[in-house]
Structure formats: C-alpha cells, structure tokens
Scaffold this motif. Structure first.
Motif, PDB file in Angstrom:
ATOM      1  N   TYR A   1      24.017 -46.604  15.963  1.00  0.00           N
ATOM      2  CA  TYR A   1      24.759 -45.772  15.049  1.00  0.00           C
ATOM      3  C   TYR A   1      23.711 -44.507  15.300  1.00  0.00           C
ATOM      4  CZ  TYR A   1      25.577 -50.214  12.905  1.00  0.00           C
ATOM      5  OH  TYR A   1      26.255 -51.409  12.518  1.00  0.00           O
ATOM      6  N   THR A   2      24.588 -43.527  15.332  1.00  0.00           N
ATOM      7  CA  THR A   2      24.167 -41.885  15.255  1.00  0.00           C
ATOM      8  C   THR A   2      23.708 -41.642  13.887  1.00  0.00           C
ATOM      9  OG1 THR A   2      26.047 -41.062  15.316  1.00  0.00           O
ATOM     10  CG2 THR A   2      25.197 -41.621  17.605  1.00  0.00           C
TER      11      THR A   2
ATOM     12  N   ARG B   1      28.279 -43.717   8.503  1.00  0.00           N
ATOM     13  CA  ARG B   1      29.490 -42.809   8.915  1.00  0.00           C
ATOM     14  C   ARG B   1      29.202 -41.465   8.498  1.00  0.00           C
ATOM     15  NH1 ARG B   1      34.599 -41.484   7.398  1.00  0.00           N
ATOM     16  NH2 ARG B   1      34.362 -42.492   5.182  1.00  0.00           N
ATOM     17  N   SER B   2      29.104 -40.380   9.794  1.00  0.00           N
ATOM     18  CA  SER B   2      28.868 -39.099   9.371  1.00  0.00           C
ATOM     19  C   SER B   2      30.134 -38.566   8.618  1.00  0.00           C
ATOM     20  CB  SER B   2      28.568 -38.281  10.564  1.00  0.00           C
ATOM     21  OG  SER B   2      29.672 -38.273  11.474  1.00  0.00           O
TER      22      SER B   2
ATOM     23  N   ILE C   1      19.830 -50.568  12.357  1.00  0.00           N
ATOM     24  CA  ILE C   1      20.354 -49.266  12.143  1.00  0.00           C
ATOM     25  C   ILE C   1      19.449 -48.171  12.872  1.00  0.00           C
ATOM     26  CG2 ILE C   1      21.201 -47.718  10.040  1.00  0.00           C
ATOM     27  CD1 ILE C   1      21.703 -50.051   8.583  1.00  0.00           C
ATOM     28  N   GLN C   2      18.337 -48.243  12.440  1.00  0.00           N
ATOM     29  CA  GLN C   2      17.548 -46.902  13.129  1.00  0.00           C
ATOM     30  C   GLN C   2      17.318 -46.885  14.540  1.00  0.00           C
ATOM     31  OE1 GLN C   2      13.744 -46.497  11.246  1.00  0.00           O
ATOM     32  NE2 GLN C   2      13.082 -44.678  12.235  1.00  0.00           N
ATOM     33  N   HIS C   3      17.159 -48.419  15.241  1.00  0.00           N
ATOM     34  CA  HIS C   3      16.556 -48.249  16.667  1.00  0.00           C
ATOM     35  C   HIS C   3      17.352 -48.857  17.510  1.00  0.00           C
ATOM     36  CE1 HIS C   3      12.497 -47.006  15.166  1.00  0.00           C
ATOM     37  NE2 HIS C   3      12.688 -47.978  14.232  1.00  0.00           N
ATOM     38  N   SER C   4      18.742 -49.565  16.987  1.00  0.00           N
ATOM     39  CA  SER C   4      19.423 -50.153  17.793  1.00  0.00           C
ATOM     40  C   SER C   4      20.158 -49.439  18.842  1.00  0.00           C
ATOM     41  CB  SER C   4      20.517 -51.155  17.415  1.00  0.00           C
ATOM     42  OG  SER C   4      21.183 -50.498  16.590  1.00  0.00           O
TER      43      SER C   4
ATOM     44  N   GLU D   1      32.560 -48.325   5.088  1.00  0.00           N
ATOM     45  CA  GLU D   1      33.636 -49.398   4.903  1.00  0.00           C
ATOM     46  C   GLU D   1      33.289 -50.326   6.177  1.00  0.00           C
ATOM     47  OE1 GLU D   1      37.299 -48.444   3.916  1.00  0.00           O
ATOM     48  OE2 GLU D   1      36.789 -48.553   1.805  1.00  0.00           O
ATOM     49  N   GLN D   2      33.710 -51.534   6.228  1.00  0.00           N
ATOM     50  CA  GLN D   2      33.789 -52.389   7.321  1.00  0.00           C
ATOM     51  C   GLN D   2      34.469 -51.837   8.436  1.00  0.00           C
ATOM     52  OE1 GLN D   2      31.545 -55.002   7.255  1.00  0.00           O
ATOM     53  NE2 GLN D   2      32.009 -55.853   9.242  1.00  0.00           N
ATOM     54  N   SER D   3      35.932 -51.408   8.109  1.00  0.00           N
ATOM     55  CA  SER D   3      36.840 -50.835   8.826  1.00  0.00           C
ATOM     56  C   SER D   3      36.483 -49.770   9.509  1.00  0.00           C
ATOM     57  CB  SER D   3      38.053 -50.824   8.202  1.00  0.00           C
ATOM     58  OG  SER D   3      37.912 -49.909   7.091  1.00  0.00           O
ATOM     59  N   ALA D   4      35.679 -48.969   8.803  1.00  0.00           N
ATOM     60  CA  ALA D   4      35.462 -47.713   9.652  1.00  0.00           C
ATOM     61  C   ALA D   4      34.388 -48.051  10.838  1.00  0.00           C
ATOM     62  CB  ALA D   4      34.610 -46.746   8.523  1.00  0.00           C
ATOM     63  N   ASP D   5      33.585 -48.960  10.799  1.00  0.00           N
ATOM     64  CA  ASP D   5      32.613 -49.309  11.697  1.00  0.00           C
ATOM     65  C   ASP D   5      32.680 -50.821  12.094  1.00  0.00           C
ATOM     66  OD1 ASP D   5      30.629 -49.157  13.806  1.00  0.00           O
ATOM     67  OD2 ASP D   5      29.384 -47.837  12.617  1.00  0.00           O
TER      68      ASP D   5
END
Length: 1462
Positions: free
Chosen positions: A207-208, A78-79, A201-204, A313-317
């Motif tokens: 996630y930015t 999360r940024s 995380i890197q290639h799917s 956190e799980q709820s954040a994403d």
C-alpha cells in the motif's frame, strides 16, 4: 475582509495537527454503532485538549503545548481521487449558505452600508439609513459569526482532503489506536491481529497510502467496554493483563454506554457530534425564500449512490483482507455520506443516545491520557533521536539547536530565480536521507508548537534542498519556515512574505501542483490579513485564480473583494467588480445560489449610479440565476428592473431581455391563475397624465349640419379658456337662479386632467359613457403589443333617490373576470370596452382611450388597466411562437394629488391632497342636449348679416327644460325678438331670401318707428349676455328636435375670431347630485374687410324762418347736418366686386335723420374697391320727446333708403344687432350724464356741485347721441355664381364737430407708469373747456341777398340786418355783442370791405334757456360791392358763474351781401 470564526494562529494550528489512525474490531465497532457513531466519530468532539501539555526539546528546555488538537481517523488505504475531492468540496460550499434570521452583517465602506450576508436582493444604496446606529453596533460588536462560512467550510475540507505527500510529513500518521471490545473471547489475540494488520499496511509495501510518519509507529491499545451489556470485572481483569503486556502508558480501558434505556422526554442530552458530522447541514441551505431538496448543481441522490472519496472498500483494493478494517474505514465516511443525503426538512439523526455526561468525561479523559502519556512522549523521544542522528551524521555539536548560528553564519547559497532552476520537481530522496530527517524533525517540532526550533530546521532544510535543486522539497520548507516565523511568540523576526511568494511560484510554475500552491496561498493570505496588508492579500488571492478550478477561483475572488472593502480607504467599486467576477466563476462551477448572492451584493454598489449597462448585466444574471433556483418572483423582479429603466442596450439585446422576462413571468403565473394579477413593468404608464372624459364621443358633420364642438379629449387644456367657460356658466346659473349663485357652485368639468381641480368627486350620468385616456410610453427599442386591454374597476351600487343620501349596496369588482380574460362578464352593471390589440412602437408615447358605460347608479372607482403583454418579432417565421409568448398582468393608476400648502403644518411638511378624477359618482338619468348648426358660415365680411339655423335635439330619455345660451360675443348673434317674423320657417325656404325685412318704397323723407329696447331683451344699459331660448310648452321632450333661426353679424374687426357659446339646460325632475348641464360650442369666424364709415355732426346755421310749418318746428327744436363718409376698404380677397349703400338709418332717443340733402344729381351709391362716397343728411330732434314719459325709454328708428327698397331697421335682425352692438370706439366722455350719475358725484364731492352742474349744462350744448346705421349690399362672385351679401355698420356720433368711425381704433400701447411714493393730489374741479363754452350761443344773420341803392343821389346806403341769437343751453346765458371791427389792417379791409355798423357798438343781453332773440342792426355802405356781414363778435358766459370770463362763440358762416348801384 470577511470575518472568520477563528484567529489566524488558531486556523494555522488546526490546519496542521498530529494524525492518529484507528483500527477497530467488529465487536468494538458494534458497541459504538449503538450511538450511530463510528469510533473516530465518537472521539472527534473531544480531540482538542483543554489543559496544557509539556515536553522537553533536545536542549532539555520545557516546551508548553496549549490547545492542542489531534486528528483521529480511520485507516483508508486508497488515495483520494481528485474528481471525488472536487465533488466533496463543491458539496461543502453548496451546503453552506448564509444563515436566515440572524442580524445582517453590515460593513460601512465610505458612503456605502453594504449588507454582505443574506437578502441582498432588496438592499439599496445607501442601505437603510434609519438603521444606521444598529448597523454600526453590529459591525463593531465582538460577538460576530463568520460572514463567509462557505469559504471556511471549503478551506477546512480542502486541508483535510489533501493527499499525503512524500516531501513533507505533516499529514502522516504518528500513531495508531487499536480498539477491541471487552466482549471478545480473547481480546489479546484480537489486539495481535490488529497490530499485525497495521504493520502489514505500513511495511509490506503493498500500500502506498496512507503515509506513516516514522517506521516505529506508536501503537495504543484501547479496550472498549460496554457498561450496559458487559461484564465489568472481566473488563478490569483484561485491562490489568494489558497493562502488564503493553505498559501503563500504552493501553487504556474506555467505558461507555452507561445509559440502559432511552432518554426521558424532559431529559435533553447534548449532541456535540452534530457540528462535526453535519457541517453542511447546520445552516439552512437556502438563500432567499424557497426550500429545495437538492444542492446547487448537484443532485443529492447521485451523491448517495456514489462511493465516498475516502471510503475503503474490498473491491477497491483486492489485496486488503480486513473485515475489521473495512468496518473501521467505512464507519468514518459512511456517516458523512448518509448525512449528505438528508433533506433539509428532515429531522437530524440523534447521536450518543446511550452516552451520559459521565461517558463524555470518560472519553475526554481518554484523549487526554492518550496525548499526554502516549503521543507527546513518543514525539519527544523521536525529536531527540532525530536530533542525535543529525548531529552524528553531520559531525556537528551535540545539539542542533545550539549550532544554529554556525549553520546560518556562512556559506550561503546564491539565490537563483525560479526560471533559472532546472525542473527537478521529480527528484526523490530516500527515506533515510539526512535532508528528510531534518524536515521530519522540523515537522515534529511544528506539530507540538515548538516553532523556534521548527523554523531553524526548516531554514536548514531549505538551503539543502535548494543546493540540490529539489524544488518541491525547497518550496515545502520555505512555506513552513514562513509559517513558523509568523507563529513564534514575541515575533523575533518579521514575517518573510517573500518565502511564501517563492513557494507559491515554485508549486505553481515548476512543480505544476496547484493544490499545494492553493494551500500556501490560503495560509499566506490569512497572515497578511491579520497584519492589515489587505492589498497584498487581495493581489495574492487574485493571482491564484485560474481556469483549472472555477470553484477555487470564485472563492478566492470573493475573499479578494472583501479585502478591498476592509482597506483603510475602502475600494468599494473594486469590491463590486470582483464580486461580479466571483459570481461568474460560481456560476460556472454550478454554485447558483452563491453566484446569485455575489451579484446581489455587487448590485448594492452599482445601483442608482448611472452605470446602466452594468446594472442591466447584473439584473439579467440575477434574473437567470433566480429562475434556475426556482425563485421566479426574484427573477421577475430583476428582469423588471432591466425593462423599466431607460436602457442603453441595443434593440437586439432589449428584445432578448424582454423574451426572457416574458418566459420567466409566464412560468411564474401558471401555477397561480386564480390569484391576483401581478404588476407588469411595461409599458411605462404616466398615471399623472391620465385624463377622464364624461359623455359621448363628438359627432361628425353631416352635410350642412355642424355639431357643437363641446369638449373632447383631442382638445388641449387651456387655462384661460377654462376660466372663460367657468365665468360663462356662472353668469347663466345666476340668471337661471334669479341673480344668485350658490356658495358651493362648481363649474361643470367634462374632461379631468392634471390641470383641473380634482379634489371633489366628479359626476357621471347613468347610461352615459366615460372615457379614460391612459398615456403609455415604451422605453425600449422593441415594439410592444398589448392585447385584450381594458380597465379594472370597483363599483358600489347606491340608490340616490332615497332620502339621507341614498342606500348603499354591495361592492363589485371585475378583477377576477379581467384576470381570466373575461372583462365583459359584468356588462350588465358596467359595460367595459376591450381593445383587442394596441401596439406601442419603439420608444413611442401613445395614448389609449378606454370606455366604461355604467348601467346603475353608485360610486365607481377606476383601479387600473389589465392587458396581455407581448412583442412582435420582425421575422415572420417566429411570429407564431412570439404571439404565444405573452403574459397577462395589470398596472394600477395611482395619481398623486396636488401638494397642500394652506396651513402652517402643510407648509412645513410634504402632504398631498386627494385626486378624485378616477372616482366618479354615477347619478340618476339627466337630459342630454345635442346642438346642430345649419348653414353656419366660417367667413364673414365685417358687419355682414347672415341667417343660419340652429337645431336642438334631446337625445336622452328625460325631458329637457330651462334652455339658455350665454356667449362671449353677444353682439355676434341673435335669435330674434319675440315679435320677429319667423317666415320662412325652414333653412331650405330661406336659402335665397334676404335676412332683413324689406318694403318697396321710393326714396323720400325718413320713415320713423318708435321701438322699446325691452322688446329685444334689453334692460338698462347692459347688453344681454344670457338669452333664453323659447321651447314649445317650455319643455323639449325625449327624442324631440327644435329648429329656430339664428342671425349672425360679422365682427367689426378683421381677423380670426373665436366665439364661445354655452348652452345651459336642466331636467324637469330635480337631481340631488347634478342640478344642470351645459353644452359648449366654439365657432371660429374669419372676418374680412368691408366698408369704413366715418360720420361728423355739424350744427346747422339756419334758424326758424319762413319755411314750412313743419320745418320751422323742427328747426326750432334743433337741427344739425350729418356727413357720412363711406369707403370701400375691401381687398377683393373674398371676391367682392362692389358695394351698394342701400340705406342709411338712425337710432336715437333724441335725434333722427330727417332727409338726405345730397345734390340732386348725385344718386350713385356704388363703391368699387378703394372708392369713397360722401352723403349728407339733415338731422332733427325727435318730436315725441315731450309727448310721454315712456318715450324717453324708446328709441326712434329713421330709415332713409337710397334705392326703391326700404329695410325696416326697427325689426329683427337690424334692431337686434343695434341693441347688441359693442362698446363705441372711444369712451363716451361727452355722453349724457344721467341723474343718477349727478347724484353720485354730488354725494362724493358736495363742494363742487355748482361747477359739476354747470359743466354738464355746457357739455350738453355740444353733445349729440345719435347712432348711424349704414346698410349695404355686396356683390360677390363665387364658383361662377353671383351672390348678394348684405350687412350693416354702426357709427355712434357723440360730439358735434368730432368725427366718429365704424372701425374701432387700435389701443395704444400702455406707457410705463413710474412708482409713486406719495399719494396723488386730488383732481382739480372739472371745468368746461373753451371749445364746449363756444357752443352756448348759435347766431344767424337775416338780410337781403342783394340791395339796390342810388349812390349818386345818396352817398350812404343803410341796410337793416337782424342778428338772431339762440341759447343752446338749458341755463341763463349773459351775452355781449361787439360790433367793432377787430382789426383795421389792409388785409382785413380787403376781406370785409369798407362798411360800418350804425348805432350801438356793443350790446349786453341775458337769454333764458333755449330762448331765441332777434337784435335789429343797421349796416352802412359807402359804395357798391360785395360785403361780408359776419363781423359781429359774440361773447357768452353762464349767468351762474360770476367769475368765469366770457367766451367767444363760434362765428357764423360768411354772410355775403351784394350792394348794387342804380
């Protein structure tokens, strides 16, 4: 500039480091949690390499990497939110405060020594000069700490919290550590899961964030083994399998937790993690004194409850599956969150409890292996790949490094201003774009310290981006190109500061990205400061201030201020001004303590320079910030400074300041009501002007009764008057002590001030009040209201009646009672007056008089004043609230004594003596006298006699004795002689009576009375200056009163006269401390003109003849004529209609008036305005002179009344005023020489004894000692009533023929005397003057007035004439009588007639002292007529003086004879 802990190169290198992510399994996280650490936290202290690393560039040149630091963090998808970042930065700044107890960081700038760390509140300008050497050593020491650690904490957190951007790769992850515990059932499967998770995380694309540097991210497999709780053989076998699977350079076995039990009490393990995990807690968060549980403007309870900005956190994403990654991501940040909530007083959490030093070495070795065998080779390989790709795509030579010159040689892009460029900040390149590959290669080179190649790549990328007008990318390349150029070793090219300026302007104005602009400014400022370009750095920092972030603006303004004082010519005022601006922005950002610190540092410059408005603003802000930070003492001190100085603020502003002060002070004083009262700043108390008065208040006049003026606080101090009173007191003390004054005598002082000598303890009497006059000044334009105003005192009881100075009791003070508002609680010991309300107007100086009444003997010390301070609002609606707003406090009366200047040591140093005016000794009871004057006039005619009454009252409980009075004008008053007739005995009965004793007697010859001066208190030639007042039984009991008459005589000179009376009295019982007391009275009399009397004495020509026997005796003893000339010189201002001369009296030891020989018809003695009358009297020598020897000391009073009423001049008050008369108008040069005077002169000049005695003999012939007393009455019309005034004038006749006047002549102005360098010659021997010698012989011719002669029968007529010669001196005189006519001129013949003397023409005689000799002569006349027989010339000389020539004697009156022819 503020000192930093790092150099600029270290700061920049640590700002851009290779980023490594971490993914941990749950078991691995559980292993590290035993040490209260996550895995990234476990590695953080060891992430800086201690040895050099090496790699090769595309040209196969070796690049040495020194001091490399890597950043290992957990993966956060999360940024960071900008608000959360701001909150984190605010916490970092507020949690970092100046350290307590360390040496002060001092910068010497010009004339200022500026303390730029802590406790600047009390710093002065210049700072403590005594510490100059120590401060110089501190400022020049190499071992220094950061002076602004909060700025470095902000900068570090700011750079770490910067979000990853697509236009640069510096903070993208280069590698990922996959950590699995050796206790896992199948560790390889867990490694596979973590690897897949990282790939997803890197290639799917889900996630930015986070950003990854290159697609093929380095994965490093770490097997974590818990030595205390694991199978080491299994771990080794698993590790061997890993090496087969991932290669020896791609995996590592890390063994930790060697410690099985807790550490012993004597074993202290290092905790390198605390400085990283508790950065906001390593310094005390306090600035001055008080510990708070929250950070400025932020409640830490809120911080705990909120989600950390970097927490995943799980709820954040919802798409994030990872229990493992959740543990990994939360581990790094939850620790920071937890540490932020720790209160400053709590014990820090122990870290690494299960780790030994060997474990530390293993971790350090692990990082080194990872970097040297994994990370650096990975970077080297990627640099080569990128270089090859770029060369093949561009069609250039094999090496980009070797082709740099070709790229730079030509085809330059024309530079355009930022304003001309179109807004292409949103332009995005695809990841495979060659421009981004160049930038990626440049970033890789920069991270491994290959700055030369990095600069080349950045420069190339900058041109490409500018050609595409991709301004965000271009600005990034410009920024890093400038940094790379600066960091190149050997500095082959100068630092391109314009690159940084262009980058900042682009970030800020085109891209609207203040975060990147701020980073660029922070880097550039550090570079400029390292090159001593402080002015450019300050300008850059000030430009970066804006309204979008108060915290950033405050920090940058503070750094700019430090730049100004580090310039070659320090700009101290600019430093102070920008510190004020910084403090303002800190305040807006909620950083109260930093705001307070900035204002305090700026105050060091502004203080004491006359910039009162600036000082007021700073102090006001310091006061408010201190109060907000719960530092009320500092707030009160700051507001106090505003109020005590002469403020130039408006009345409204001053009122606001005062209200703030009262509010702050009230909140401060509430918790400590039982403590001592603090000092109040208002109103200003002029302690040196404090006056103390001992005694009662003066009484007001009651009808005709006028109380003695005595001393009071309303009277201004007069040094001449004080000296006069002291001399009077010394005179009366000498009389009371029979002529002696004790060596320790000190004049009584009732009123003590700065003008009096206060070196000794003053004396006050028990049960008598003392008043303390305190001078208040209100410097404000706002009225001040003081309520419940009273004195603070300390009293030590002491019984002085006991021997050896008395016994000392306990010491009592009323400070506690006064603090509680109960100042009257100790009234049984000392009654304390309380003034309910005392208002001091705006800018007014006002005096308050506070009373104390001691009831016991002892030693009293007045300490100060206590009161409630408040203000009264003009607005009625706010009056009730303002009345509630008051504070209670005190001000001490500290009086500095006079400077000592007697000894050499005192002259060379500044020392002050004590001032005891506020430290009286309370003595046992003493009598207290009050004096009242009844019918005492305020105006008199010159010489007027007025009868008044004086009343003495003993108002104490102790009997009074030894009453005496001394005066500066003893001739002004008399209490009468001991034999005086005191009837009538009351003022009412005496209202219409004459002041004189009178008798009904018709005019006749003089009534003679003999009076002794001793009866009127006269002893010797001196006038009495001290008069003893008779008391009944010698004592005036308690409460008793005594009335006695007092006669007054108007002064001889007109004008206003101040007449001082000093009444002296004692107690019956001797007081060891206080021997006597005095009462002062000053009367002011306005004297108006009355009469002017002139008198002349002439020698009588008659000699003993055929008169009465008495007359013959009188004439034989001597007689003379006295002419009295009286003129009315009154100007009628007092309403005087006319004067009557009622009587002329004389007083002398040798002469007396015999009778009035005025013409029979001239009996009128009335004189209207400006009229003059002449009286003629015969005076004879006193008969009683030879009678007894006592008669020589007695005076003969002779009264010649011109009316039918005789005034007895030999009684009171006439004789009193005669004996008390002032000195004559002229010095008595011809006065009687006493025997003592002759003896003195003979002893001084024995050679001239003959001449002196001869001179005295001659002088006595022409001298007369006769005083004329003219008694008069004046008729005055006042309020339609006619009053009769009476008086007397004195004239002292001294020399025959010389006029004497009743009015004293004005003294002639003293002429300037020239300075003489030689002593004067001795005066010549005194010789009698010719005028004196001409009075030796008195002549008289006896002849018939008419003579009949028959001339026809006898032609010659002979008439017998007797010439009587009388020797007027007391010595033998040689006389020559010459009968020859002096001249024969026609005029002379006409006057004298033609006659001649028969017989001898010259006779020589010798006359004995006072002998009378008759010489028979014959005068011959030739015809009838009138002739003057006064032609004989008489010459005389003293028989003793052989050389003295004869002196012609005064000729007689014309002697006319009538010759008739029959």
């Amino acid at each position: 500039m503020a000192q930093c802990a790092q150099s600029v190169q270290e700061f920049i290198q640590d700002s851009f480091v290779p980023m490594v992510s971490v993914l941990c399994s749950e078991d691995a996280e559980r292993v590290t949690r035993k040490n209260n650490l996550s895995f990234p936290e476990l590695l953080r202290p060891f992430c800086r390499l201690t040895s050099e690393g090496h790699l090769r560039d595309p040209n196969n040149q070796v690049v040495v990497v020194k001091g490399l630091r890597i950043s290992v963090t957990g993966v956060n998808t999360r940024s960071p939110n900008s608000g959360e970042v701001r909150k984190l930065l605010s916490q970092a700044v507020s949690g970092c405060q100046p350290p307590e107890g360390l040496p002060a960081n001092v910068i010497t700038a010009g004339d200022y020594d500026l303390n730029i760390s802590d406790r600047s509140v009390k710093a002065s300008v210049p700072w403590y000069s005594d510490w100059k050497e120590m401060l110089t050593q501190l400022s020049s020491s190499k071992y220094y700490t950061a002076t602004t650690p909060w700025f470095e904490a902000y900068r570090e957190n700011f750079l770490q919290s910067m979000p990853a951007s697509d236009h640069e790769f510096l903070n993208h992850y280069l590698a990922c550590m996959l950590v699995v515990s050796s206790r896992e059932a199948v560790p390889t499967e867990q490694f596979l899961k973590l690897s897949q998770e990282q790939h997803r995380i890197q290639h799917s694309g889900e996630y930015t964030y986070p950003k990854w540097f290159i697609p093929n991210t380095l994965k490093y497999y770490v097997l974590l083994h818990d030595i205390s709780d694991g199978d080491e053989q299994r771990a080794d076998s698993v590790y061997e399998d890993m090496k087969q699977r991932y290669g020896t350079q791609g995996c590592y076995l890390l063994k930790i937790n060697s410690r099985t039990g807790a550490a012993g009490p004597d074993e202290q393990m290092p905790d390198p993690w605390s400085q990283y995990l508790q950065k906001t807690n390593i310094h005390s968060p306090l600035y001055i004194t008080i510990i708070f549980s929250e950070v400025d403007g932020l409640d830490l309870s809120d911080v705990v409850s909120e989600i950390h900005p970097l927490k995943l956190e799980q709820s954040a994403d919802p798409g994030f599956p990872g229990n493992p990654s959740k543990a990994v991501n939360s581990a790094d940040t939850a620790r920071t969150q937890k540490q932020g909530s720790v209160t400053p007083g709590a014990a820090p959490t122990a870290h690494g409890a299960c780790l030994t030093l060997n474990d530390h070495d293993r971790i350090r070795q692990f990082i080194q292996e990872f970097t040297f065998r994994g990370l650096l080779p990975h970077i080297e390989k990627n640099i080569r790949q990128l270089n090859d790709q770029l060369v093949s795509r561009k069609g250039l030579s094999r090496s980009l490094f070797s082709a740099t010159k070709k790229w730079f040689g030509g085809g330059k892009v024309p530079e355009k201003s930022i304003a001309e460029l179109k807004n292409t900040a949103g332009l995005l390149y695809p990841p495979e774009a060659p421009e981004l590959q160049i930038r990626k290669m440049a970033d890789l080179c920069f991270l491994v310290q290959h700055y030369e190649l990095a600069y080349s790549c950045y420069h190339t990328a900058k041109k490409d981006f500018l050609s595409d007008q991709a301004m965000l990318y271009a600005a990034g390349s410009l920024e890093m190109a400038a940094v790379s150029a600066f960091l190149q070793s050997g500095a082959p090219r100068p630092y391109p500061a314009h690159y940084m300026e262009t980058a900042i302007q682009t970030y800020r104005d085109v891209c609207k990205n203040m975060v990147l602009a701020e980073r660029c400014a922070l880097l550039s400022a550090e570079v400029l400061k390292s090159q001593a370009k402080y002015s450019d750095a300050a300008t850059l920092l000030i430009k970066m201030t804006s309204e979008d972030s108060d915290l950033r603006s405050a920090l940058l303004l503070e750094q700019a201020a430090h730049c100004f004082i580090n310039m070659r010519s320090p700009m101290v005022r600019k430093f102070a001004f920008h510190m004020i601006l910084s403090g303002h922005r800190y305040s807006k950002a909620g950083q109260k303590r930093h705001a307070l610190r900035c204002y305090c540092q700026a105050m060091q410059v502004y203080k004491g320079k006359g910039w009162t408005l600036a000082e007021d603003h700073i102090n006001f802000t310091i006061g408010r910030q201190s109060f907000t930070l719960r530092q009320p003492e500092n707030a009160v001190a700051a507001f106090r400074h505003i109020l005590i100085n002469d403020s130039k603020q408006t009345a409204t502003q001053q009122s606001a300041f005062l209200r703030e002060y009262l509010y702050v002070y009230k909140s401060l004083s509430q918790p400590s009501n039982e403590g001592s009262l603090p000092q109040l700043p208002l109103p200003c108390v002029h302690s040196a002007q404090t006056r103390v008065f001992f005694g009662h208040e003066p009484r007001l006049a009651e009808g005709e009764k006028q109380a003695a003026t005595h001393v009071w606080l309303d009277q201004e101090f007069d040094q001449e008057q004080a000296q006069l009173w002291a001399e009077l007191e010394e005179q009366v003390v000498a009389v009371a002590n029979r002529g002696s004054v004790h060596i320790s005598f000190q004049p009584t002082q009732y009123c003590l001030s700065s003008h009096t000598e206060n070196l000794r303890y003053p004396f006050a009497v028990v049960e008598e009040p003392m008043f303390v006059e305190v001078v208040f000044r209100n410097p404000l334009k706002v009225p001040l209201v003081l309520s419940d105003l009273s004195l603070l005192w300390k009293f030590t009881t002491k019984d002085f009646s006991k021997p050896q100075g008395g016994t000392t009791g306990e010491t009592i003070t009323n400070e506690k009672e006064a603090a509680a508002g109960k100042a009257t609680a100790l009234n049984d010991i000392i009654s304390t007056e309380v003034i309910p309300e005392f208002t001091v107007g705006l800018e007014e100086t006002k005096v308050a008089r506070l009373k104390l009444l001691p009831h016991k003997t002892g030693e009293l010390h007045v300490l100060g004043i206590v009161y409630n301070l408040g203000t009264r609002e003009e607005d009625n609606s706010a009056s009730e609230a303002s009345q509630l707003m008051f504070v209670r406090g005190r001000q001490d009366l500290e009086i500095q004594g006079p400077r000592l200047n007697v000894t050499k040591e005192e002259k060379t140093s500044v020392r002050h003596g004590p001032d005891r005016r506020l430290d009286p000794i309370i003595t046992p009871p003493m009598p207290l006298l009050e004096v009242f004057f009844i019918n005492f006039p305020t105006g008199l005619l010159c010489g007027e006699i007025r009868k008044a009454w004086v009343e003495f009252v003993n108002v104490s409980a102790v009997p009074l004795a030894g009453l005496r009075v001394a005066s500066t004008h003893p001739e002004f008053f008399t209490f009468g002689s001991a034999t005086a007739d005191l009837t009538p005995v009351t003022p009412t009965a005496a209202e219409h009576c004459s002041a004189y004793k009178t008798m009904v007697t018709p005019p006749s010859d003089a009534a003679v009375t003999l009076v002794s001066p001793a009866a009127f208190g006269i002893t010797g030639d001196n006038r009495p200056t001290v008069v003893e007042i008779p008391l009944t039984g010698g004592v005036l009991g308690p409460g008793e009163a005594l009335q006695i008459p007092l006669w007054l005589r108007g002064p001889d000179r007109e004008g206003v006269h101040e007449i001082s009376f000093l009444f002296y009295y004692e107690g019956l019982e001797k007081n060891a401390k206080l021997g006597h007391r005095v009462l002062r009275h000053k009367a002011v009399i306005c004297a108006s003109r009355s009469l002017s009397v002139r008198a002349t004495a002439c020698r009588s020509n008659t000699l003993p003849g055929r008169g009465k026997r008495d007359e013959r005796e009188e004439e034989r003893s001597g007689s003379m004529l006295v002419f009295v000339d009286v003129e009315n010189i009154n100007t009628s201002e007092a309403g005087v209609r006319e004067f009557h001369i009622v009587q002329v009296s004389s007083s002398s030891r040798q002469w007396r008036l015999h009778k009035c020989i005025n013409p029979a018809g001239d009996k009128d003695s009335k004189l209207a305005s400006r009229e003059r009358g002449k009286l003629c009297f015969r005076a004879t020598r006193c008969r009683t002179q030879e009678a007894t020897s006592d008669a020589l000391e007695k005076y003969t009073f002779a009264d010649l009344n011109l009316g039918n009423e005789q005034i007895v001049s030999s009684t009171t008050p006439c004789a009193d005023f005669f004996f008390r008369r002032g000195p004559p108008s002229e010095p008595r040069k011809g006065g009687v020489i006493t025997v003592g005077g002759l003896l003195r002169r003979q002893s001084l000049t024995p050679a001239n004894s003959t001449d002196d005695s001869m001179t005295s003999i001659v002088r006595k012939c022409s001298e007369v000692e006769l005083d004329i007393i003219v008694l008069w009455k004046a008729y005055v019309v006042e309020d339609n009533k006619q009053l009769i005034l009476e008086g007397q004038l004195h004239v002292a006749l001294q020399t025959i023929g010389k006029e004497a006047c009743s009015l004293s002549q004005k003294e002639e102005a003293q002429e300037m005397v020239l300075l003489k360098f030689k002593p004067d010659l001795p005066p010549p021997a005194s010789r009698p003057s010719l005028e004196q010698l001409s009075h030796l012989i008195k002549t008289c011719l006896h002849y018939p007035e008419s003579y009949d002669h028959p001339f026809p029968q006898k032609s010659l007529c002979m008439v017998p004439v007797t010439l009587t010669l009388s020797n007027c001196s007391l010595a033998q005189v040689d006389v020559i009588i010459d009968l020859r006519h002096k001249t024969t001129s026609p005029e002379s013949l006409e006057v004298h007639g033609s006659f001649t003397w028969l017989g001898q023409t010259q006779y020589k005689l010798q006359l004995r002292p006072q002998e009378v000799h008759g010489l028979s002569l014959k005068a011959c006349f030739f015809q009838a007529g009138v002739y003057n027989l006064g032609t004989p010339r008489v010459f005389a000389k003293l028989a003793q003086s052989g050389t003295m020539c004869e002196t012609s004697q005064q000729s007689a009156m014309p002697a006319l004879i009538i010759i008739n022819s029959v």
